[in-house]
Scaffold this active site. Structure first.
Site, PDB file in Angstrom:
ATOM      1  N   ASN A 138       1.012  -1.064  -0.081  1.00 23.19           N
ATOM      2  CA  ASN A 138       0.078  -0.110  -0.024  1.00 23.19           C
ATOM      3  C   ASN A 138       0.939   1.356  -0.012  1.00 23.19           C
ATOM      4  O   ASN A 138       1.969   1.392   0.699  1.00 23.19           O
ATOM      5  CB  ASN A 138      -0.952   0.110   1.231  1.00 23.19           C
ATOM      6  CG  ASN A 138      -0.395  -0.154   2.486  1.00 23.19           C
ATOM      7  OD1 ASN A 138       0.529  -0.865   2.788  1.00 23.19           O
ATOM      8  ND2 ASN A 138      -1.112   0.612   3.355  1.00 23.19           N
ATOM      9  N   GLU A 167       0.388   5.182   0.792  1.00 18.39           N
ATOM     10  CA  GLU A 167      -0.591   6.115   1.067  1.00 18.39           C
ATOM     11  C   GLU A 167      -0.086   7.643   0.562  1.00 18.39           C
ATOM     12  O   GLU A 167       1.097   7.858   0.019  1.00 18.39           O
ATOM     13  CB  GLU A 167      -0.667   6.303   2.346  1.00 18.39           C
ATOM     14  CG  GLU A 167      -1.239   4.966   3.110  1.00 18.39           C
ATOM     15  CD  GLU A 167      -1.374   5.039   4.560  1.00 18.39           C
ATOM     16  OE1 GLU A 167      -2.241   4.203   5.143  1.00 18.39           O
ATOM     17  OE2 GLU A 167      -0.804   5.977   5.354  1.00 18.39           O
ATOM     18  N   CYS A 225      -4.030   0.390  -2.698  1.00 21.62           N
ATOM     19  CA  CYS A 225      -4.022  -0.682  -2.042  1.00 21.62           C
ATOM     20  C   CYS A 225      -2.803  -1.727  -2.655  1.00 21.62           C
ATOM     21  O   CYS A 225      -2.187  -1.393  -3.665  1.00 21.62           O
ATOM     22  CB  CYS A 225      -5.145  -1.539  -1.900  1.00 21.62           C
ATOM     23  SG  CYS A 225      -6.597  -0.667  -1.306  1.00 21.62           S
ATOM     24  N   GLU A 267      -2.791  -4.883  -3.171  1.00 28.96           N
ATOM     25  CA  GLU A 267      -3.211  -5.532  -4.328  1.00 28.96           C
ATOM     26  C   GLU A 267      -3.156  -4.817  -5.491  1.00 28.96           C
ATOM     27  O   GLU A 267      -2.758  -5.542  -6.711  1.00 28.96           O
ATOM     28  CB  GLU A 267      -4.849  -6.109  -4.046  1.00 28.96           C
ATOM     29  CG  GLU A 267      -4.882  -6.992  -2.551  1.00 28.96           C
ATOM     30  CD  GLU A 267      -5.288  -6.086  -1.546  1.00 28.96           C
ATOM     31  OE1 GLU A 267      -4.855  -4.837  -1.498  1.00 28.96           O
ATOM     32  OE2 GLU A 267      -5.989  -6.453  -0.653  1.00 28.96           O
ATOM     33  N   CYS A 287     -10.247  -5.066  -0.264  1.00 33.53           N
ATOM     34  CA  CYS A 287     -11.439  -4.097  -0.191  1.00 33.53           C
ATOM     35  C   CYS A 287     -12.112  -4.236  -1.720  1.00 33.53           C
ATOM     36  O   CYS A 287     -11.546  -5.162  -2.497  1.00 33.53           O
ATOM     37  CB  CYS A 287     -10.831  -2.822  -0.019  1.00 33.53           C
ATOM     38  SG  CYS A 287     -10.241  -2.088  -1.758  1.00 33.53           S
ATOM     39  N   CYS A 297     -10.273  -3.366  -5.040  1.00 35.98           N
ATOM     40  CA  CYS A 297      -9.283  -4.446  -5.262  1.00 35.98           C
ATOM     41  C   CYS A 297     -10.088  -5.674  -5.915  1.00 35.98           C
ATOM     42  O   CYS A 297      -9.414  -6.184  -6.849  1.00 35.98           O
ATOM     43  CB  CYS A 297      -8.429  -4.695  -4.034  1.00 35.98           C
ATOM     44  SG  CYS A 297      -7.108  -3.418  -3.691  1.00 35.98           S
TER      45      CYS A 297
END
Ligand SMILES: [Zn+2]
Length: 137
Positions: free
Chosen positions: A42, A44, A53, A55, A86, A89
């Site tokens: 991830n 940010e 993310c 993934e 999530c 993803c």
């Protein structure tokens, strides 16, 4: 679980996560049908909504390298129970097939699904091709 090379690769990616805001570090390892493994973490951003993310980061690396068919993705986090991908993803992964095996690994346990179990009734390319022609009833 610990001797699974995909789990090891995902843990190494997790260590490189850029998560200065949430401190929630995630790593992913995506295994292509040809055996290559692509990792992601991830990433940010100060503009929170722009974070990506692990993934989707792994999918981007894979597609950039020319891989479009996948067997398995391992997602590691420090959550118990382990964090599943999530919704965003799941949708991105579904672009490349619903039979993907998804494994979530936490510090003490793991879970496994097929992607189409996590995202039933998926919006797919075929949905775009199935546009109803003719007058609206
Ligand atoms: Zn996600």
């Amino acid at each position: 679980m610990a001797d699974d090379p995909l789990v090891r690769a995902a843990r190494e990616a997790q260590a490189r996560a850029y998560a200065p805001y949430s401190q929630y570090r995630v790593g992913a390892a995506l295994e292509a049908e040809d055996g290559r493994v692509f990792v992601g973490a991830n990433v940010e951003n100060a503009s929170y909504g722009l974070g990506i993310c692990a993934e989707r980061s792994a999918v981007s690396a894979a597609v950039t390298a020319g891989a479009l068919r996948f067997r398995r993705i391992v997602v590691v986090s420090d959550s118990e129970p382990p964090a599943a991908p999530c919704g965003a993803c799941r949708q991105v992964l579904a672009e490349f097939g619903g039979d993907l095996v998804v494994e979530a690994v936490g510090p003490r346990s793991a879970a496994r699904w097929r992607l189409d179990e996590l995202l039933p009734a998926t919006f797919r390319r075929a949905t775009l091709d199935a546009v109803a022609r003719g007058p609206v009833a």
